[in-house]
Design an enzyme around this catalytic site. Structure first.
Site, mmCIF file in Angstrom:
data_model
loop_
_atom_site.group_PDB
_atom_site.id
_atom_site.type_symbol
_atom_site.label_atom_id
_atom_site.label_comp_id
_atom_site.label_asym_id
_atom_site.label_seq_id
_atom_site.Cartn_x
_atom_site.Cartn_y
_atom_site.Cartn_z
ATOM 1 N N TYR A 58 -3.087 3.678 2.554
ATOM 2 C CA TYR A 58 -4.052 3.556 1.684
ATOM 3 C C TYR A 58 -3.584 2.605 0.929
ATOM 4 O O TYR A 58 -2.717 2.236 0.305
ATOM 5 C CB TYR A 58 -4.555 4.802 1.226
ATOM 6 N N THR A 59 -4.797 1.978 0.063
ATOM 7 C CA THR A 59 -4.505 0.874 -0.890
ATOM 8 C C THR A 59 -5.265 1.416 -2.351
ATOM 9 O O THR A 59 -6.460 1.428 -2.194
ATOM 10 C CB THR A 59 -5.047 -0.532 -0.481
ATOM 11 N N HIS B 280 0.805 -1.097 -0.163
ATOM 12 C CA HIS B 280 -0.061 0.100 0.051
ATOM 13 C C HIS B 280 0.915 1.290 -0.142
ATOM 14 O O HIS B 280 2.033 1.133 -0.123
ATOM 15 C CB HIS B 280 -0.995 0.004 1.205
ATOM 16 N N CYS C 139 -8.949 -6.942 7.542
ATOM 17 C CA CYS C 139 -8.647 -5.568 7.840
ATOM 18 C C CYS C 139 -10.003 -4.725 8.024
ATOM 19 O O CYS C 139 -10.863 -4.828 7.320
ATOM 20 C CB CYS C 139 -8.355 -5.159 6.309
HETATM 21 C C1 LIG Z 1 -3.198 -1.634 5.004
HETATM 22 C C2 LIG Z 1 -4.392 -0.588 5.024
HETATM 23 C C3 LIG Z 1 -4.919 0.031 4.012
HETATM 24 C C4 LIG Z 1 -5.952 1.009 4.091
HETATM 25 N N1 LIG Z 1 -6.485 1.462 3.032
HETATM 26 C C5 LIG Z 1 -7.563 2.265 3.093
HETATM 27 C C6 LIG Z 1 -8.254 2.644 1.903
HETATM 28 O O1 LIG Z 1 -8.031 2.309 0.816
HETATM 29 N N2 LIG Z 1 -9.211 3.700 2.051
HETATM 30 C C7 LIG Z 1 -9.486 4.227 3.291
HETATM 31 O O2 LIG Z 1 -10.414 4.895 3.417
HETATM 32 N N3 LIG Z 1 -9.087 3.466 4.345
HETATM 33 C C8 LIG Z 1 -7.997 2.893 4.342
HETATM 34 N N4 LIG Z 1 -7.279 2.392 5.556
HETATM 35 C C9 LIG Z 1 -7.646 3.213 6.610
HETATM 36 C C10 LIG Z 1 -6.747 4.417 6.926
HETATM 37 O O3 LIG Z 1 -5.281 4.107 6.889
HETATM 38 C C11 LIG Z 1 -7.109 5.265 7.973
HETATM 39 O O4 LIG Z 1 -6.976 4.658 9.184
HETATM 40 C C12 LIG Z 1 -8.344 6.132 7.613
HETATM 41 O O5 LIG Z 1 -8.316 6.931 6.659
HETATM 42 C C13 LIG Z 1 -8.751 7.149 9.063
HETATM 43 O O6 LIG Z 1 -7.628 8.005 9.278
HETATM 44 P P1 LIG Z 1 -7.937 9.341 9.912
HETATM 45 O O7 LIG Z 1 -6.663 9.667 10.269
HETATM 46 O O8 LIG Z 1 -8.969 10.156 9.212
HETATM 47 O O9 LIG Z 1 -8.440 8.860 11.236
HETATM 48 P P2 LIG Z 1 -7.978 8.309 12.472
HETATM 49 O O10 LIG Z 1 -7.482 9.581 13.335
HETATM 50 O O11 LIG Z 1 -6.802 7.471 12.335
HETATM 51 O O12 LIG Z 1 -9.080 7.812 13.321
HETATM 52 C C14 LIG Z 1 -9.878 6.868 12.736
HETATM 53 C C15 LIG Z 1 -10.604 6.148 13.888
HETATM 54 O O13 LIG Z 1 -11.497 7.061 14.728
HETATM 55 C C16 LIG Z 1 -12.716 7.056 14.893
HETATM 56 N N5 LIG Z 1 -13.603 7.808 14.479
HETATM 57 C C17 LIG Z 1 -12.995 9.058 14.246
HETATM 58 N N6 LIG Z 1 -14.054 9.927 13.389
HETATM 59 C C18 LIG Z 1 -15.162 9.188 13.274
HETATM 60 C C19 LIG Z 1 -16.439 9.548 12.831
HETATM 61 N N7 LIG Z 1 -16.767 10.503 12.302
HETATM 62 N N8 LIG Z 1 -17.100 8.181 12.743
HETATM 63 C C20 LIG Z 1 -16.819 7.125 13.317
HETATM 64 N N9 LIG Z 1 -15.646 6.946 13.867
HETATM 65 C C21 LIG Z 1 -14.848 8.041 13.924
HETATM 66 C C22 LIG Z 1 -12.913 5.560 14.413
HETATM 67 O O14 LIG Z 1 -12.554 4.548 15.476
HETATM 68 C C23 LIG Z 1 -11.822 5.323 13.207
HETATM 69 O O15 LIG Z 1 -11.430 4.182 13.032
HETATM 70 C C24 LIG Z 1 -6.465 1.409 5.374
HETATM 71 C C25 LIG Z 1 -5.520 0.973 6.455
HETATM 72 C C26 LIG Z 1 -4.594 0.109 6.288
HETATM 73 C C27 LIG Z 1 -4.018 -0.554 7.750
#
Ligand SMILES: Cc1cc2nc3c(=O)[nH]c(=O)nc-3n(C[C@H](O)[C@H](O)[C@H](O)COP(=O)(O)OP(=O)(O)OC[C@H]3O[C@@H](n4cnc5c(N)ncnc54)[C@H](O)[C@@H]3O)c2cc1C
Length: 272
Positions: A71-72, A54, A246
């Site tokens: 992200y993937t 990714h 995942c």
């Molecule tokens: C190998 C891998 C591949 C991935 N590929 C993708 C991809 O292709 N597309 C994609 O979208 N993501 C993907 N993810 C997830 C991505 O990496 C992030 O974790 C995600 O986008 C959240 O990031 P963030 O910094 O916005 O949220 P963070 O600050 O990391 O917080 C996310 C967490 O906070 C909580 N949260 C915060 N706000 C809310 C809300 N409004 N409603 C509900 N819960 C909430 C939830 O528990 C959520 O899981 C992937 C993850 C991995 C490990």
């Protein structure tokens, strides 16, 4: 290239170098997600990664600090790639008033802005019919007859990349069964693509959907992932069954324990 000549150098420039891409499109997919298109400067360039690697996207959180998330991509062609991204907005979930750290920034980023990304070595590496589980620690190629996949919400993207790569390889007969969990039907990503893959590769790939909230017209599974649910849809385990997952953190914890209760060895359970 022969499998034995295939080297994964996690410290090579390919994986460690950061570079710039341009955000060129952000099309809504549903109420909280978009398909992002990122373009390279060079119109011939590609990410050029094996499945299931990714990228990391770097951006800013609300405090202006640099954060990165994995992200993937689900599609790439010369000069660009596509990634569906779910936005964790502030003031939506009572437990998370600030929303996510990176995705609100990605939602607001102006089109044609440049941003920094990096290729990453994931926990699973697939090439020509074989896998390396945990490539940072282990370089042994393994063959699996069956891959079980349990994904939640946006966690489908690495699974889709793997399923598509295996289905597109005529020399690979690995069987795959996917359980894809979502809150509502509107939250399901890649529904058409997954159903098409199942129709085209019906002896090789099966997909089951489960929803937390559904109406009477819903024909799939209902509720959270349980041991009964996975026992009823997954084939009997063998020594060469791999279980991957995942999803959101609490779901991952549950799924790892369900895989163990099902009888999978710890070494054969991989979170993407
Ligand atoms: C190998 C891998 C591949 C991935 N590929 C993708 C991809 O292709 N597309 C994609 O979208 N993501 C993907 N993810 C997830 C991505 O990496 C992030 O974790 C995600 O986008 C959240 O990031 P963030 O910094 O916005 O949220 P963070 O600050 O990391 O917080 C996310 C967490 O906070 C909580 N949260 C915060 N706000 C809310 C809300 N409004 N409603 C509900 N819960 C909430 C939830 O528990 C959520 O899981 C992937 C993850 C991995 C490990």
């Amino acid at each position: 290239m022969d499998q034995k000549d295939f080297k994964i150098d996690t410290l090579s420039e390919f994986f460690t170098k950061k570079f710039q891409v341009t955000l060129t499109q952000r099309e809504p997919i549903n109420h909280d997600s978009y398909m992002f298109r990122f373009d390279f400067k060079n119109p011939k360039e590609r990410l050029g990664m094996q499945a299931v690697q990714h990228i990391k996207i770097y951006g800013l959180n609300m405090k202006g600090e640099i954060v990165d998330r994995a992200y993937t991509h689900i599609f790439e062609d010369d000069g660009y790639f596509l990634i569906p991204i779910k936005i964790y907005r502030p003031n939506v979930h009572p437990q998370f008033p600030n929303g996510g750290e990176l995705t609100p920034w990605l939602e607001k980023l102006d089109l044609h802005s440049e941003l920094t990304i990096k290729r990453c070595v994931g926990k699973l590496f697939y090439h020509n019919n074989q896998f390396i589980v945990r490539p940072k620690l282990n370089k042994t190629w393994q063959q699996f007859d069956t891959v079980l996949l349990i994904c939640g919400g946006s966690g489908i993207t690495p699974a889709y990349q793997l399923i598509k790569t295996i289905c597109d390889n005529p020399n690979d007969n690995t069987k795959m069964v996917l359980l894809y969990a979502n809150k509502t039907e509107q939250d399901i990503w890649l529904l058409k693509e997954l159903n098409e893959l199942q129709t085209k590769h019906k002896d090789q790939f099966t997909v089951h959907f489960t929803l937390d909230k559904s109406d009477e017209n819903w024909k799939g599974l209902k509720g959270f992932v349980t041991l009964e649910m996975i026992t009823s849809i997954f084939p009997k385990l063998t020594e060469t069954t791999l279980g991957v997952l995942c999803g959101p953190k609490p779901m991952n914890k549950l799924v790892i324990s369900l895989y163990e209760q099902l009888g999978l060895k710890k070494d054969n359970i991989v979170k993407f």
